[in-house]
Write a protein that holds these residues in place. Structure first.
Motif, PDB file in Angstrom:
ATOM      1  N   LEU A   1       0.949  -1.130  -0.185  1.00 25.36           N
ATOM      2  CA  LEU A   1      -0.179  -0.008  -0.007  1.00 25.36           C
ATOM      3  C   LEU A   1       1.134   1.264   0.365  1.00 25.36           C
ATOM      4  CD1 LEU A   1      -2.613  -0.990   2.673  1.00 25.36           C
ATOM      5  CD2 LEU A   1      -3.395  -0.268   0.562  1.00 25.36           C
ATOM      6  N   GLU A   2       0.681   1.945  -0.736  1.00 24.70           N
ATOM      7  CA  GLU A   2       1.416   3.319  -0.920  1.00 24.70           C
ATOM      8  C   GLU A   2       0.894   4.623  -1.879  1.00 24.70           C
ATOM      9  OE1 GLU A   2       4.634   4.974   0.049  1.00 24.70           O
ATOM     10  OE2 GLU A   2       3.528   6.795  -1.133  1.00 24.70           O
ATOM     11  N   PRO A   3       0.132   5.479  -1.357  1.00 26.60           N
ATOM     12  CA  PRO A   3      -0.408   6.291  -2.095  1.00 26.60           C
ATOM     13  C   PRO A   3       0.298   7.225  -3.094  1.00 26.60           C
ATOM     14  CG  PRO A   3      -0.097   7.039   0.069  1.00 26.60           C
ATOM     15  CD  PRO A   3       0.019   6.205   0.065  1.00 26.60           C
ATOM     16  N   HIS A   4       1.293   7.165  -3.203  1.00 28.36           N
ATOM     17  CA  HIS A   4       2.006   8.221  -3.745  1.00 28.36           C
ATOM     18  C   HIS A   4       2.408   7.601  -5.275  1.00 28.36           C
ATOM     19  CE1 HIS A   4       3.532  10.213  -0.201  1.00 28.36           C
ATOM     20  NE2 HIS A   4       2.722  11.273  -1.082  1.00 28.36           N
ATOM     21  N   PRO A   5       2.528   8.177  -6.480  1.00 24.24           N
ATOM     22  CA  PRO A   5       2.546   6.892  -7.931  1.00 24.24           C
ATOM     23  C   PRO A   5       3.477   6.648  -8.041  1.00 24.24           C
ATOM     24  CG  PRO A   5       2.177   9.722  -8.298  1.00 24.24           C
ATOM     25  CD  PRO A   5       1.943   9.151  -6.564  1.00 24.24           C
ATOM     26  N   SER A   6       4.934   7.217  -7.516  1.00 28.34           N
ATOM     27  CA  SER A   6       6.168   6.945  -7.407  1.00 28.34           C
ATOM     28  C   SER A   6       6.815   7.204  -6.217  1.00 28.34           C
ATOM     29  CB  SER A   6       6.822   7.638  -8.299  1.00 28.34           C
ATOM     30  OG  SER A   6       7.476   9.059  -8.304  1.00 28.34           O
ATOM     31  N   PHE A   7       8.054   6.019  -6.463  1.00 30.21           N
ATOM     32  CA  PHE A   7       8.770   7.066  -5.064  1.00 30.21           C
ATOM     33  C   PHE A   7       9.717   8.322  -4.966  1.00 30.21           C
ATOM     34  CE2 PHE A   7      13.096   6.295  -3.869  1.00 30.21           C
ATOM     35  CZ  PHE A   7      13.277   5.969  -1.727  1.00 30.21           C
ATOM     36  N   MET A   8      10.105   8.662  -3.980  1.00 29.53           N
ATOM     37  CA  MET A   8      10.868   9.851  -4.019  1.00 29.53           C
ATOM     38  C   MET A   8      11.674  10.180  -2.495  1.00 29.53           C
ATOM     39  SD  MET A   8      10.803  13.254  -5.451  1.00 29.53           S
ATOM     40  CE  MET A   8       9.305  13.458  -6.171  1.00 29.53           C
ATOM     41  N   SER A   9      12.912   9.807  -2.556  1.00 29.91           N
ATOM     42  CA  SER A   9      13.963  10.030  -2.164  1.00 29.91           C
ATOM     43  C   SER A   9      14.604  11.296  -1.503  1.00 29.91           C
ATOM     44  CB  SER A   9      15.377   9.761  -3.150  1.00 29.91           C
ATOM     45  OG  SER A   9      16.152   9.859  -1.674  1.00 29.91           O
ATOM     46  N   SER A  10      14.508  10.637   0.486  1.00 30.87           N
ATOM     47  CA  SER A  10      14.553  11.941   0.832  1.00 30.87           C
ATOM     48  C   SER A  10      16.766  12.196   1.300  1.00 30.87           C
ATOM     49  CB  SER A  10      14.330  12.118   1.922  1.00 30.87           C
ATOM     50  OG  SER A  10      13.144  12.325   2.064  1.00 30.87           O
ATOM     51  N   PRO A  11      16.912  11.059   0.834  1.00 33.90           N
ATOM     52  CA  PRO A  11      18.580  10.950   1.251  1.00 33.90           C
ATOM     53  C   PRO A  11      18.472  11.412  -0.123  1.00 33.90           C
ATOM     54  CG  PRO A  11      17.861   8.920   2.749  1.00 33.90           C
ATOM     55  CD  PRO A  11      16.621   9.186   1.474  1.00 33.90           C
ATOM     56  N   MET A  12      19.530  13.320  -0.140  1.00 33.04           N
ATOM     57  CA  MET A  12      20.494  13.233  -1.648  1.00 33.04           C
ATOM     58  C   MET A  12      19.494  14.909  -2.451  1.00 33.04           C
ATOM     59  SD  MET A  12      22.786  11.713  -2.466  1.00 33.04           S
ATOM     60  CE  MET A  12      23.906  10.693  -1.154  1.00 33.04           C
ATOM     61  N   SER A  13      18.674  14.958  -1.240  1.00 30.71           N
ATOM     62  CA  SER A  13      17.141  16.097  -1.139  1.00 30.71           C
ATOM     63  C   SER A  13      17.741  17.492  -1.199  1.00 30.71           C
ATOM     64  CB  SER A  13      15.987  15.794  -0.890  1.00 30.71           C
ATOM     65  OG  SER A  13      16.643  15.979   0.853  1.00 30.71           O
ATOM     66  N   ALA A  14      18.569  17.155  -0.865  1.00 29.26           N
ATOM     67  CA  ALA A  14      19.772  18.748  -0.267  1.00 29.26           C
ATOM     68  C   ALA A  14      20.175  19.478  -1.371  1.00 29.26           C
ATOM     69  CB  ALA A  14      20.899  18.425   0.212  1.00 29.26           C
ATOM     70  N   LEU A  15      20.824  17.859  -2.731  1.00 35.05           N
ATOM     71  CA  LEU A  15      20.982  18.129  -3.569  1.00 35.05           C
ATOM     72  C   LEU A  15      20.307  18.909  -4.536  1.00 35.05           C
ATOM     73  CD1 LEU A  15      23.513  15.446  -4.485  1.00 35.05           C
ATOM     74  CD2 LEU A  15      24.238  17.620  -3.818  1.00 35.05           C
ATOM     75  N   TYR A  16      18.797  18.720  -3.940  1.00 36.69           N
ATOM     76  CA  TYR A  16      18.457  19.070  -5.766  1.00 36.69           C
ATOM     77  C   TYR A  16      17.755  21.171  -5.011  1.00 36.69           C
ATOM     78  CZ  TYR A  16      13.274  20.571  -6.148  1.00 36.69           C
ATOM     79  OH  TYR A  16      11.561  20.968  -6.567  1.00 36.69           O
ATOM     80  N   ILE A  17      17.559  20.640  -3.674  1.00 36.26           N
ATOM     81  CA  ILE A  17      17.048  21.793  -2.459  1.00 36.26           C
ATOM     82  C   ILE A  17      18.369  23.265  -2.932  1.00 36.26           C
ATOM     83  CG2 ILE A  17      16.592  23.393  -0.427  1.00 36.26           C
ATOM     84  CD1 ILE A  17      15.562  20.298   0.451  1.00 36.26           C
ATOM     85  N   ALA A  18      19.327  22.886  -2.860  1.00 34.68           N
ATOM     86  CA  ALA A  18      20.568  24.035  -3.416  1.00 34.68           C
ATOM     87  C   ALA A  18      21.027  24.110  -4.868  1.00 34.68           C
ATOM     88  CB  ALA A  18      21.597  23.133  -2.562  1.00 34.68           C
ATOM     89  N   GLY A  19      19.746  22.905  -5.719  1.00 36.42           N
ATOM     90  CA  GLY A  19      19.525  23.528  -7.249  1.00 36.42           C
ATOM     91  C   GLY A  19      20.691  23.170  -7.978  1.00 36.42           C
ATOM     92  N   LEU A  20      21.127  22.099  -7.076  1.00 30.50           N
ATOM     93  CA  LEU A  20      22.530  21.087  -7.749  1.00 30.50           C
ATOM     94  C   LEU A  20      22.056  19.659  -9.009  1.00 30.50           C
ATOM     95  CD1 LEU A  20      25.998  21.477  -5.317  1.00 30.50           C
ATOM     96  CD2 LEU A  20      25.149  22.849  -7.240  1.00 30.50           C
ATOM     97  N   LYS A  21      20.918  19.475  -9.137  1.00 32.94           N
ATOM     98  CA  LYS A  21      20.058  18.525  -8.893  1.00 32.94           C
ATOM     99  C   LYS A  21      18.455  18.837  -9.624  1.00 32.94           C
ATOM    100  CE  LYS A  21      23.541  15.024  -8.898  1.00 32.94           C
ATOM    101  NZ  LYS A  21      23.973  14.805 -10.035  1.00 32.94           N
ATOM    102  N   PRO A  22      18.076  18.646 -10.602  1.00 36.06           N
ATOM    103  CA  PRO A  22      16.858  18.167 -10.432  1.00 36.06           C
ATOM    104  C   PRO A  22      15.612  17.387  -9.872  1.00 36.06           C
ATOM    105  CG  PRO A  22      17.445  16.258 -12.512  1.00 36.06           C
ATOM    106  CD  PRO A  22      18.691  17.222 -12.066  1.00 36.06           C
ATOM    107  N   LEU A  23      14.508  17.324 -10.026  1.00 41.09           N
ATOM    108  CA  LEU A  23      13.437  16.678  -8.929  1.00 41.09           C
ATOM    109  C   LEU A  23      13.939  15.640  -9.867  1.00 41.09           C
ATOM    110  CD1 LEU A  23      12.470  16.658  -6.631  1.00 41.09           C
ATOM    111  CD2 LEU A  23       9.600  17.429  -8.055  1.00 41.09           C
ATOM    112  N   SER A  24      13.732  15.069 -10.724  1.00 38.03           N
ATOM    113  CA  SER A  24      13.647  13.948 -11.268  1.00 38.03           C
ATOM    114  C   SER A  24      14.723  12.794 -10.899  1.00 38.03           C
ATOM    115  CB  SER A  24      13.953  13.827 -12.495  1.00 38.03           C
ATOM    116  OG  SER A  24      14.889  14.720 -13.504  1.00 38.03           O
TER     117      SER A  24
END
Ligand SMILES: Cc1cc2nc3c(=O)[nH]c(=O)nc-3n(C[C@H](O)[C@H](O)[C@H](O)COP(=O)(O)OP(=O)(O)OC[C@H]3O[C@@H](n4cnc5c(N)ncnc54)[C@H](O)[C@@H]3O)c2cc1C
Length: 424
Positions: free
Chosen positions: A68-91
Motif C-alpha cells: 500500500l502506497e498512495p504516491h504514484p512513484s518513489f521520491m528519495s529524501s536522501p540526496m534531496s539537499a542537492l535538489y534544494i540547493a539547485g544542483l540536481k533536478p527533481l527527477s
C-alpha cells in the motif's frame, strides 16, 4: 595536514554487511496456511523499508504481496539537499515503481486507514485487505503541537523531511537566495529522521549564498547542545565554522516557543527572530496508524533482532516508525525490510530459522548517512549495530573526521547503488 578520510565499505558490505541477512531469527508458533493458498503479506508504505520487504517477498514467489502506497512513484529524501540547493533536478530523486511491480508485488495506490489485528485485515478507503503477516513501514509524522502556531501556519512552513515535500522547500530556498534576509531552521531533539540532514541542508544553502552573493544569514536554532548524533558533532561544527563563518549562525540549546507564520516571527526564550523564510523541523513520531493499532505510543515497540511487534507476533514494524535505538536511516530501513521478509518466508515455508542462543552476538541492520557540506565534499557517517541476545542493542559509529571529496563521491555512488537495488 587534514585527517585521512575513512575507507568506504564495499558494495557487498553496503547491501549485506549491516543488514543481518541470514541472521538466525526467532521463531513463532503462528498459524500459516501451509499447503493451501499462498500466504498473504500486506506491506504498508512504499518507501525505503517497504520496498525492501515487498520486493524480497515477491521475488521468492512464495507469498502474495500487496504493498500500500498512495504516491504514484518513489521520491528519495536522501540526496534531496542537492535538489534544494539547485544542483540536481527533481527527477534525480524521483523513481518509477515499474521494476517493483515486475517482481509481482501488487501495488495499491491507497493509504491504510486502520488495522484490525484481531480480524487480521488492513482497511483502506475502498477495500479491506486480509493478511497472514503484516509489515509496517509508514515512516514518520511531525509533532506539530510541539510548537504553538505551527499548525495554523503549516502551509507556509514546509519541512522537507518526508518525500514529496522537497519542492516547496526548494521554492522557499530559492526565494531566500535571491532576496536575502534570514533563513531560520530549527532542529529538534532526537530521535528524529536522519539527524545530520538538517546541518547538511544548511551547509548546502550557505554555499549557494556565497555563490549568489546573498545578503543575510542562516540561523540554526538547535534544541541540542551540539549536532546529533554526538559522534558527528565535531565534523559538522568544523564544516560550519570553517566553510561558512559569515553565512551560518549556530545557536545551541534553544527550543522555540511559538511561531507566527503570518508575521514571520519565531519566538524563543532568547528573544524573537524576524525571519524571511522558516524551515521548521518539528519533533517526529510514528504515524497515527501505529498508535491506533495499539502497536506503541510515540514509536512502535518491537523485539530485536526480529523487528516483530511486542504486541503482535504477526506484525513487523521496520524503518523510522519503530522505536529501537537503530538510526532512522533509509539504509537501515531497507536492510530491515529484507531481513523481515526472509523471516516471514521461513515461517511460511514451515522452516523458521532457529532462535539464536542467549549470549550469541548477532548483527543488526546498519547503514550510512551522508552530510554533504558543499558541492565537492561530504562527511560519511557509517553506523554498525549489533546485539548480544538478552542484552540491549549497541551502535558503533565511524565518522569522517573532516569533510572530504571522497565521501562526496561515495554519497553519489551509494545513492545510485541503493536506488538501483530498490527500484532497478
Ligand atoms: C533530508 C534527508 C536526508 C537523508 N539522508 C539519508 C542518508 O544519507 N542515508 C540514509 O540511509 N537515510 C537518509 N535519510 C533518512 C531516510 O529517508 C529515512 O530513514 C527512510 O526514508 C525511512 O524509511 P521508511 O520506510 O521508514 O519511511 P519512508 O521512506 O518515508 O516511507 C514511508 C512510506 O509510507 C507511505 N505511507 C505513510 N503512511 C501510509 C499509510 N497509512 N498507508 C500507506 N502508505 C503510507 C508514505 O507515503 C511513504 O512513501 C534522509 C532523510 C532526509 C529527510
Amino acid at each position: 595536514m587534514s585527517p585521512t578520510p575513512l575507507p568506504h565499505p564495499s558494495r557487498r558490505q553496503l547491501l549485506h554487511g549491516g543488514a543481518a541477512v541470514g541472521l538466525a531469527l526467532l521463531a513463532t508458533g503462528c498459524a500459516t496456511p501451509i499447503g493451501t493458498a499462498k500466504a498473504r503479506v500486506v506491506v504498508v508504505g512504499g518507501g525505503w523499508g517497504g520496498i525492501g520487504a515487498a520486493r524480497t517477498l515477491a521475488e521468492s514467489g512464495q507469498v502474495e504481496v500487496t504493498m500500500l502506497e498512495p504516491h504514484p512513484s518513489f521520491m528519495s529524501s536522501p540526496m534531496s539537499a542537492l535538489y534544494i540547493a539547485g544542483l540536481k533536478p527533481l527527477s534525480y530523486l524521483n523513481h518509477s515503481y515499474r521494476n517493483v511491480d515486475r517482481t509481482g508485488v501488487r501495488r495499491v495506490r491507497e493509504r491504510a486507514t486502520a488495522i484490525d489485528r484481531s480480524a487480521r485485515f488492513v482497511q483502506t478507503e475502498t477495500q479491506r485487505l486480509p493478511y497472514d503477516y503484516l509489515v509496517l513501514s509508514p515512516g514518520i509524522e511531525y509533532m506539530e503541537e510541539s510548537l504553538p502556531g505551527y499548525a495554523e501556519g503549516r502551509d507556509r512552513l514546509p519541512v522537507g523531511f518526508r518525500a514529496f515535500e522537497h519542492e516547496a522547500v526548494r521554492q522557499q530556498a530559492d526565494a531566500f537566495l535571491s532576496q536575502g534576509g534570514i533563513y531560520v531552521m530549527t532542529v529538534p531533539r532526537p530521535p528524529y529522521r536522519c539527524p545530520p540532514a538538517a546541518y547538511e541542508r544548511a551547509c548546502m544553502l550557505a554555499e549557494q549564498m556565497q555563490r549568489r552573493r546573498t545578503r543575510g544569514k542562516i540561523v540554526i536554532v538547535d534544541a541540542n547542545s551540539d549536532p546529533t548524533p554526538a559522534p558527528t558533532a565535531r565534523s559538522i561544527v568544523h564544516a560550519m565554522e570553517t566553510l561558512y563563518p559569515n553565512e551560518i549562525e549556530y545557536r545551541r540549546d534553544l527550543v522555540p516557543s511559538r511561531i507566527d507564520a503570518a508575521r514571520r516571527v519565531l519566538s524563543t526564550p532568547e528573544g524573537d527572530i524576524n525571519y524571511t523564510v522558516a524551515n521548521i523541523i518539528p519533533p517526529m513520531r510514528a504515524p497515527g496508524l501505529i498508535r491506533q493499532a495499539g502497536l506503541g505510543e510515540r514509536w512502535a515497540s518491537v523485539h530485536l533482532p526480529s523487528f516483530r511487534s511486542t504486541a503482535d507476533p504477526l506484525v513487523y514494524v521496520i524503518g523510522d516508525a519503530q522505536g529501537s535505538i537503530l538510526p532512522k536511516s533509509g539504509h537501515v530501513a531497507h536492510g530491515a525490510g529484507m531481513q523481515v521478509a526472509k523471516e516471514i518466508l521461513g515461517l511460511v515455508a514451515g522452516r523458521p530459522e532457529p532462535a539464536p542462543a542467549p549470549g550469541t552476538t548477532v548483527a543488526l541492520p546498519g547503514g550510512i548517512c551522508w552530510a554533504k557540506v558543499n558541492e565537492k565534499s561530504a562527511i560519511m557517517v557509517n553506523v554498525s549495530a549489533s546485539m548480544q541476545i538478552g542484552q540491549a542493542a549497541r551502535l558503533s559509529f565511524e565518522v569522517d573526521p573532516q569533510h572530504n571529496a571522497r565521501s562526496k563521491q561515495g554519497s553519489l555512488e551509494w545513492a545510485q547503488l541503493m536506488w538501483g537495488t530498490m527500484l532497478g
